[in-house]
Design an enzyme around this catalytic site. Structure first.
Site, PDB file in Angstrom:
ATOM      1  N   ARG A 125      16.365  62.592 -25.663  1.00 43.04           N
ATOM      2  CA  ARG A 125      16.045  64.277 -25.528  1.00 43.04           C
ATOM      3  C   ARG A 125      17.534  65.005 -25.579  1.00 43.04           C
ATOM      4  NH1 ARG A 125      17.866  64.435 -20.378  1.00 43.04           N
ATOM      5  NH2 ARG A 125      17.423  62.798 -18.935  1.00 43.04           N
ATOM      6  N   LYS A 185      12.947  50.861 -19.509  1.00 45.46           N
ATOM      7  CA  LYS A 185      14.134  50.736 -19.702  1.00 45.46           C
ATOM      8  C   LYS A 185      14.462  48.912 -19.668  1.00 45.46           C
ATOM      9  CE  LYS A 185      15.168  54.707 -18.422  1.00 45.46           C
ATOM     10  NZ  LYS A 185      15.284  55.754 -19.410  1.00 45.46           N
ATOM     11  N   HIS A 223      22.835  59.730  -7.717  1.00 44.76           N
ATOM     12  CA  HIS A 223      22.406  59.808  -9.372  1.00 44.76           C
ATOM     13  C   HIS A 223      22.230  60.875 -10.158  1.00 44.76           C
ATOM     14  CE1 HIS A 223      22.749  55.562  -8.114  1.00 44.76           C
ATOM     15  NE2 HIS A 223      21.837  55.705  -7.260  1.00 44.76           N
TER      16      HIS A 223
END
Lengths: 494, 166
Positions: A292, A116, A235
């Site tokens: 993906r 990230k 989340h």
């Protein structure tokens, strides 16, 4: 075209990929652990190959075994699905080296975007807006405290290698930072074998909007519009829709363009998703890229008519995109509800057991992507998602009406599911008037646990079920309905 | 004639079954017809309305039903059982001891309290790792910790007693 594809996954996504293979005339090869010997993904594939014990760490996560099986059975490609090895750059590199095609982007791209912090650096360079914070992993508690105070609390700690909420912590007070950092690093180490964590500003009450893109190996890119996935718990997405009901034409143009730019910046080929946070002042911030297929891809398939799995396979084979941006537009509206085996009122503890009864919804605009069938076992080893219910309508209202109708038809017995809670969510004023954001469930639903949320729904079938209970009890001596033991839950677990 | 006391979580009902197809629900007469479709699925007609209901029996007093997207955990007792239940409930109130059980199989990461500590209801006792997430196991009642039956880094089964609070 490929002759045989090994599907390195399980449950609903493995089933979904096997369906695409079948339509394309490609042999699908499933892999399975001990626990999955009779699972639906094994039942629908053309071939099935055992890869080890039930624990994912000894089966679905062992890249060497999967590559070895692929070589032995003569598979010319591997489809990773989502989760497991799908974003593991080392695995992808090994697949590339073995001469088998990986259905996804190159290992370099995955490494770049899977980390990230490097993704944030690249996006910043290519004028894709990012959330303020570090573009390097945190090295010490002191450094973390200094950064947190600079950008202002609250802040988020996130795993550099992360995704799916694991290794992610919100910090409100500077004195909590040390413990949260340790926990985030611990979780990150366990989930991703990497304890690097970075820090970014906490955006107040944003919506989650993500752009679906397709890129081929010849430098052609299109976007398939956006999805809104603001209804989340810890989340994890719970409800997803396409298109986002929160955007107008100009904002849609802006975010989809940013999505395509992000994909170009990392030389992307495959289906991919660029996630953005959308704040109350109409700003977008790059959150992360998922290299993906996504769980929620069916809502995009419904509004564009494009089969994302088939496109992934064609792109991996080296074909050029045959669809151009001008060839399609948004058609209607789609909603997805994830059906989990969990006890909502027992702090969402996973519910395990055997599926004894499974009646699928059907009719206009209804799709179910599932990994279960009658007599499937729901075990402790894997994610508790059983299936996804997706509906399409000419607009949001019709998609919603169909969702409520389909939820009414869908019956599962053997495990507890979260289905009832959708009656609360889908009828809630904040869901209907679009004022919901990613904290919707945390703010409005969680405080009503356990059980109080049911009081907010109009009493509907209380008398009916009371009658049934007394009738069954009355003739208990004559007929004995099947007894089932559920996973007992502790209401203080969270 | 059989009388039942039924609780649906939101409402209580008194139901009298006279003949198999004529019943009284809180003194209102209803005509009912029940067809068993499978061990887990029933078709119930109440007057003119028809309902397809999924049914799971948890024990002789508790059923879980699922109908039109709504789930219900229903308790049903005969009048006699109901009286005994009330008596037991009042007795339980006098007894403060409580055990905290593991809600799922997992690994004990950290024990945050020691024997003799006083805890408030809802306070975090143990950090348990399950399904790759760290979960707080909290006190189900307030009191003093009498016993801790697990050690850090040990694996626990579902429903295993972790802590006894007295």
């Amino acid at each position: 075209m490929f002759k045989k594809i090994l599907i390195a996954n399980r449950a609903e996504i493995a089933v979904r990929i096997a369906k695409a293979c079948r339509e394309m005339g490609i042999t699908s090869a499933a892999v399975y652990s001990d626990a999955d010997k009779e699972s639906l993904h094994v039942r629908v594939a053309n071939e099935a190959h055992h890869i080890g014990p039930s624990a994912a760490s000894e089966s679905y996560l062992v890249g060497e075994k999967i590559i070895e099986v692929a070589k032995r059975i003569g598979a010319d490609a591997i489809h990773p699905g989502y989760g497991f090895l799908s974003e593991n750059a080392d695995f992808i590199k090994k697949v590339e080296d073995s001469g088998i095609t990986f259905i996804g982007p190159s290992s370099q791209t995955v490494e770049l975007m899977g980390n990230k912090t490097s993704a944030r650096t690249l996006m910043k360079k290519n004028n894709v807006p990012i959330v303020p914070g570090t573009t390097e992993p945190i090295k010490s508690v002191e450094e973390a405290e200094k950064t947190a105070l600079e950008i202002g609390l609250p802040v988020m700690l996130k795993a550099s290698a992360g995704g799916g909420g694991k290794g992610m912590r919100r910090v409100d007070k500077i004195e909590d930072l040390k413990e949260s950092l340790e926990r985030a690093q611990n979780e990150s180490l366990k989930a991703f074998s990497n304890d690097a964590v970075y820090i970014e500003k906490f955006i107040e009450n944003p919506k989650h909007i993500e752009v679906q893109i397709l890129g081929d190996k010849h430098g052609n890119y299109i976007h398939l519009y956006e999805r809104e996935c603001s209804v989340q718990r810890r989340h994890q997405k719970v409800i997803e829709e396409a298109p986002s009901p929160s955007l107008n034409g100009e904002l849609r143009r802006k975010v989809t363009e940013a999505g395509v730019n992000a994909a170009k910046a990392c030389d992307y080929h495959n289906a991919g998703t660029i996630e953005f946070l959308y704040d109350q002042n109409e700003n977008f911030y790059f959150l992360e890229m998922n290299t993906r297929l996504q769980v929620e891809h069916p809502v995009t398939e419904f509004i564009t008519g494009i089969d994302l799995v088939k496109e992934q396979i064609k792109i991996a084979y080296g074909e050029k995109l045959t669809i151009e941006q001008k060839d399609f537009t948004i058609s209607g509206h789609a909603i997805e509800c994830r059906i989990y085996a969990e006890d909502v009122d027992g702090n969402f503890a996973p519910s395990i057991g055997k599926i004894y009864h499974h009646r699928l919804p059907s009719g206009p605009g209804v799709r179910v992507d599932r990994g279960i069938d009658v007599l499937s076992d729901v075990s402790i080893y894997y994610d508790p998602m059983l299936s996804k219910l997706i509906t399409w309508g000419k607009n949001r209202e019709e998609a919603l009406e169909r969702m409520l109708r389909a939820l009414g038809e869908y019956q599962i017995a053997g495990v507890k599911t979260n289905m009832h809670s959708y009656q609360w969510m889908l009828n809630h004023p904040r869901f209907l008037d679009l004022s919901f954001d990613i904290n919707f469930l945390e703010d409005d639903f969680i405080p009503l646990l356990p059980g109080k949320w049911k009081e907010e729904l109009p009493p509907k079938y209380d008398e009916v079920v009371a009658i049934l209970a007394s009738l069954l009890k009355n003739k208990d001596s004559k007929t004995k309905p099947q007894k089932i033991t559920h996973s007992i839950t502790n209401q203080w677990e969270n | 004639m059989n009388d039942f006391v039924v609780n649906t979580g939101l409402e209580d009902f008194n139901i009298t079954i006279n003949r198999s197809n004529k019943i009284l629900v809180n003194d209102n007469e209803r005509e009912v017809e029940l067809s068993k479709l499978s061990d887990f699925s029933y078709l119930l007609k109440v007057d003119d309305k028809v309902y397809h209901i999924t049914s799971e029996k948890n024990n002789s007093n508790n059923y879980s039903f699922f109908i039109d997207g709504f789930s219900y955990d229903v308790s049903v007792r005969t009048l006699l059982e109901d009286k005994a239940h009330e008596l037991l409930k009042n007795k339980a109130k006098d007894n403060h001891s409580a055990v905290v059980k593991s809600p799922m199989p997992g690994l004990v990461l950290k024990i945050k309290k020691k024997v003799g500590d006083t805890v408030e209801m809802g306070e975090s006792l143990i950090l348990l790792e399950a399904m790759k997430m760290e979960n707080d196991i909290r006190a189900a009642s307030s009191g003093e910790i009498k016993e801790i039956r697990v050690a850090e880094n040990s694996a626990v089964e579902k429903n295993e007693i972790l802590v006894v609070i007295g």
